[in-house]
Design a protein around this motif. Structure first.
Motif, PDB file in Angstrom:
ATOM      1  N   VAL A 122      -2.323   5.184   4.446  1.00 47.38           N
ATOM      2  CA  VAL A 122      -3.319   4.445   3.653  1.00 47.38           C
ATOM      3  C   VAL A 122      -2.762   3.075   3.261  1.00 47.38           C
ATOM      4  O   VAL A 122      -3.477   2.066   3.339  1.00 47.38           O
ATOM      5  CB  VAL A 122      -3.735   5.262   2.408  1.00 47.38           C
ATOM      6  CG1 VAL A 122      -4.533   4.428   1.432  1.00 47.38           C
ATOM      7  CG2 VAL A 122      -4.517   6.495   2.828  1.00 47.38           C
ATOM      8  N   SER A 123      -1.484   3.021   2.878  1.00 50.53           N
ATOM      9  CA  SER A 123      -0.904   1.719   2.517  1.00 50.53           C
ATOM     10  C   SER A 123      -0.799   0.800   3.738  1.00 50.53           C
ATOM     11  O   SER A 123      -1.016  -0.405   3.618  1.00 50.53           O
ATOM     12  CB  SER A 123       0.459   1.901   1.850  1.00 50.53           C
ATOM     13  OG  SER A 123       1.389   2.412   2.757  1.00 50.53           O
ATOM     14  N   CYS A 124      -0.490   1.373   4.908  1.00 47.92           N
ATOM     15  CA  CYS A 124      -0.446   0.553   6.131  1.00 47.92           C
ATOM     16  C   CYS A 124      -1.829  -0.005   6.460  1.00 47.92           C
ATOM     17  O   CYS A 124      -1.963  -1.156   6.876  1.00 47.92           O
ATOM     18  CB  CYS A 124       0.070   1.375   7.312  1.00 47.92           C
ATOM     19  SG  CYS A 124       1.840   1.611   7.295  1.00 47.92           S
ATOM     20  N   PHE A 125      -2.846   0.820   6.279  1.00 51.50           N
ATOM     21  CA  PHE A 125      -4.204   0.348   6.544  1.00 51.50           C
ATOM     22  C   PHE A 125      -4.556  -0.792   5.581  1.00 51.50           C
ATOM     23  O   PHE A 125      -5.176  -1.778   5.983  1.00 51.50           O
ATOM     24  CB  PHE A 125      -5.198   1.503   6.424  1.00 51.50           C
ATOM     25  CG  PHE A 125      -6.557   1.171   6.930  1.00 51.50           C
ATOM     26  CD1 PHE A 125      -6.770   0.964   8.287  1.00 51.50           C
ATOM     27  CD2 PHE A 125      -7.628   1.047   6.071  1.00 51.50           C
ATOM     28  CE1 PHE A 125      -8.030   0.639   8.765  1.00 51.50           C
ATOM     29  CE2 PHE A 125      -8.876   0.726   6.543  1.00 51.50           C
ATOM     30  CZ  PHE A 125      -9.084   0.524   7.888  1.00 51.50           C
ATOM     31  N   TRP A 126      -4.126  -0.662   4.334  1.00 55.46           N
ATOM     32  CA  TRP A 126      -4.371  -1.716   3.350  1.00 55.46           C
ATOM     33  C   TRP A 126      -3.663  -3.013   3.749  1.00 55.46           C
ATOM     34  O   TRP A 126      -4.243  -4.093   3.669  1.00 55.46           O
ATOM     35  CB  TRP A 126      -3.926  -1.260   1.964  1.00 55.46           C
ATOM     36  CG  TRP A 126      -4.102  -2.318   0.921  1.00 55.46           C
ATOM     37  CD1 TRP A 126      -3.137  -3.044   0.303  1.00 55.46           C
ATOM     38  CD2 TRP A 126      -5.344  -2.795   0.405  1.00 55.46           C
ATOM     39  NE1 TRP A 126      -3.688  -3.944  -0.568  1.00 55.46           N
ATOM     40  CE2 TRP A 126      -5.047  -3.798  -0.530  1.00 55.46           C
ATOM     41  CE3 TRP A 126      -6.678  -2.463   0.628  1.00 55.46           C
ATOM     42  CZ2 TRP A 126      -6.025  -4.481  -1.237  1.00 55.46           C
ATOM     43  CZ3 TRP A 126      -7.653  -3.147  -0.081  1.00 55.46           C
ATOM     44  CH2 TRP A 126      -7.324  -4.138  -0.996  1.00 55.46           C
ATOM     45  N   PHE A 127      -2.394  -2.897   4.188  1.00 55.48           N
ATOM     46  CA  PHE A 127      -1.670  -4.079   4.656  1.00 55.48           C
ATOM     47  C   PHE A 127      -2.406  -4.725   5.827  1.00 55.48           C
ATOM     48  O   PHE A 127      -2.534  -5.950   5.901  1.00 55.48           O
ATOM     49  CB  PHE A 127      -0.252  -3.722   5.106  1.00 55.48           C
ATOM     50  CG  PHE A 127       0.756  -3.644   3.990  1.00 55.48           C
ATOM     51  CD1 PHE A 127       0.800  -4.598   2.993  1.00 55.48           C
ATOM     52  CD2 PHE A 127       1.672  -2.614   3.965  1.00 55.48           C
ATOM     53  CE1 PHE A 127       1.741  -4.526   1.986  1.00 55.48           C
ATOM     54  CE2 PHE A 127       2.613  -2.530   2.962  1.00 55.48           C
ATOM     55  CZ  PHE A 127       2.655  -3.485   1.966  1.00 55.48           C
ATOM     56  N   GLY A 128      -2.865  -3.914   6.767  1.00 57.15           N
ATOM     57  CA  GLY A 128      -3.598  -4.438   7.918  1.00 57.15           C
ATOM     58  C   GLY A 128      -4.863  -5.161   7.501  1.00 57.15           C
ATOM     59  O   GLY A 128      -5.168  -6.250   8.009  1.00 57.15           O
ATOM     60  N   PHE A 136      -0.039  -2.833  11.793  1.00 57.39           N
ATOM     61  CA  PHE A 136      -0.256  -1.990  10.619  1.00 57.39           C
ATOM     62  C   PHE A 136      -1.421  -1.003  10.785  1.00 57.39           C
ATOM     63  O   PHE A 136      -1.261   0.179  10.469  1.00 57.39           O
ATOM     64  CB  PHE A 136      -0.420  -2.826   9.349  1.00 57.39           C
ATOM     65  CG  PHE A 136       0.888  -3.144   8.687  1.00 57.39           C
ATOM     66  CD1 PHE A 136       1.749  -2.145   8.272  1.00 57.39           C
ATOM     67  CD2 PHE A 136       1.270  -4.445   8.468  1.00 57.39           C
ATOM     68  CE1 PHE A 136       2.955  -2.425   7.666  1.00 57.39           C
ATOM     69  CE2 PHE A 136       2.477  -4.753   7.862  1.00 57.39           C
ATOM     70  CZ  PHE A 136       3.325  -3.732   7.454  1.00 57.39           C
ATOM     71  N   PRO A 137      -2.590  -1.411  11.286  1.00 56.20           N
ATOM     72  CA  PRO A 137      -3.636  -0.401  11.490  1.00 56.20           C
ATOM     73  C   PRO A 137      -3.271   0.646  12.552  1.00 56.20           C
ATOM     74  O   PRO A 137      -3.623   1.822  12.407  1.00 56.20           O
ATOM     75  CB  PRO A 137      -4.854  -1.222  11.921  1.00 56.20           C
ATOM     76  CG  PRO A 137      -4.609  -2.574  11.382  1.00 56.20           C
ATOM     77  CD  PRO A 137      -3.124  -2.768  11.448  1.00 56.20           C
ATOM     78  N   VAL A 138      -2.554   0.243  13.591  1.00 58.04           N
ATOM     79  CA  VAL A 138      -2.136   1.212  14.608  1.00 58.04           C
ATOM     80  C   VAL A 138      -1.135   2.191  14.011  1.00 58.04           C
ATOM     81  O   VAL A 138      -1.209   3.404  14.240  1.00 58.04           O
ATOM     82  CB  VAL A 138      -1.563   0.488  15.847  1.00 58.04           C
ATOM     83  CG1 VAL A 138      -0.964   1.477  16.825  1.00 58.04           C
ATOM     84  CG2 VAL A 138      -2.644  -0.336  16.525  1.00 58.04           C
ATOM     85  N   ALA A 139      -0.195   1.694  13.218  1.00 57.52           N
ATOM     86  CA  ALA A 139       0.755   2.576  12.531  1.00 57.52           C
ATOM     87  C   ALA A 139       0.026   3.508  11.581  1.00 57.52           C
ATOM     88  O   ALA A 139       0.367   4.693  11.470  1.00 57.52           O
ATOM     89  CB  ALA A 139       1.779   1.745  11.769  1.00 57.52           C
ATOM     90  N   SER A 140      -0.985   2.990  10.925  1.00 58.00           N
ATOM     91  CA  SER A 140      -1.778   3.802  10.007  1.00 58.00           C
ATOM     92  C   SER A 140      -2.422   4.981  10.731  1.00 58.00           C
ATOM     93  O   SER A 140      -2.385   6.118  10.254  1.00 58.00           O
ATOM     94  CB  SER A 140      -2.845   2.933   9.346  1.00 58.00           C
ATOM     95  OG  SER A 140      -3.704   3.707   8.563  1.00 58.00           O
ATOM     96  N   ALA A 145       7.152  -2.660   9.590  1.00 56.62           N
ATOM     97  CA  ALA A 145       7.990  -2.845   8.402  1.00 56.62           C
ATOM     98  C   ALA A 145       9.178  -3.741   8.733  1.00 56.62           C
ATOM     99  O   ALA A 145       9.555  -4.602   7.928  1.00 56.62           O
ATOM    100  CB  ALA A 145       8.472  -1.492   7.882  1.00 56.62           C
ATOM    101  N   GLY A 146       9.753  -3.553   9.904  1.00 60.40           N
ATOM    102  CA  GLY A 146      10.857  -4.420  10.330  1.00 60.40           C
ATOM    103  C   GLY A 146      10.417  -5.863  10.437  1.00 60.40           C
ATOM    104  O   GLY A 146      11.173  -6.784  10.092  1.00 60.40           O
TER     105      GLY A 146
END
Length: 145
Positions: A27-33, A69-73, A91-92
């Motif tokens: 969810v946080s990755c989706f927010w970052f995206g 970020f959305p793909v990681a999400s 993140a890197g």
């Protein structure tokens, strides 16, 4: 009559908590995206972060992270093996941006700290799950004559 399908093992507490952790990170990755996409299309930052107004380093970083970020999400939410790998790339990228190149991207120690905390918690979970599987394998072994 025997059933054709094998029985599914019951999930342990560590398994359930690990899945919840992965979904929280998803969810946080989706927010970052979403934040990166909002910046690139001019929806946030009063339009100052639009793609055509950015410098070359920001164009490269923001477009990469807007995709990663959305793909990681998705990978983290589905708990597939490539989800954490894509998260490490995203993140890197942010750690490189804000930690090694603060003169270009500005310093953001909070983002770096959050990514490090997530990585440490992830590895603690992986260690706990590995120890749990190792313990279960020892309990199941049967000696045949």
């Amino acid at each position: 009559m025997e059933t054709d399908s094998p029985t599914i093992p019951k999930r342990t507490l560590a398994d359930i908590l690990f899945i919840l952790f992965l979904r929280l990170v998803a969810v946080s990755c989706f927010w970052f995206g979403l934040q990166y996409w909002a910046m690139l299309v001019g929806y946030s930052l009063v339009g100052a972060g639009r793609f055509d107004l950015l410098s070359l380093p920001w164009k490269v970083a923001s477009t990469s992270l807007a995709v990663l970020f959305p793909v990681a999400s998705l990978g983290l939410w589905l708990t597939v093996s490539w989800g954490p790998v894509i998260w490490v790339l995203a993140a890197g990228g942010q750690i490189l941006m804000y930690g090694l190149l603060p003169d270009i991207f500005g310093p953001n120690k909070l983002i770096i700290l959050l990514h490090v905390i997530v990585a440490v918690v992830y590895w603690i979970f992986r260690l706990l799950l590995w120890l749990e599987k190792r313990r279960q394998r020892r309990q199941v072994s049967v000696d045949l004559p």
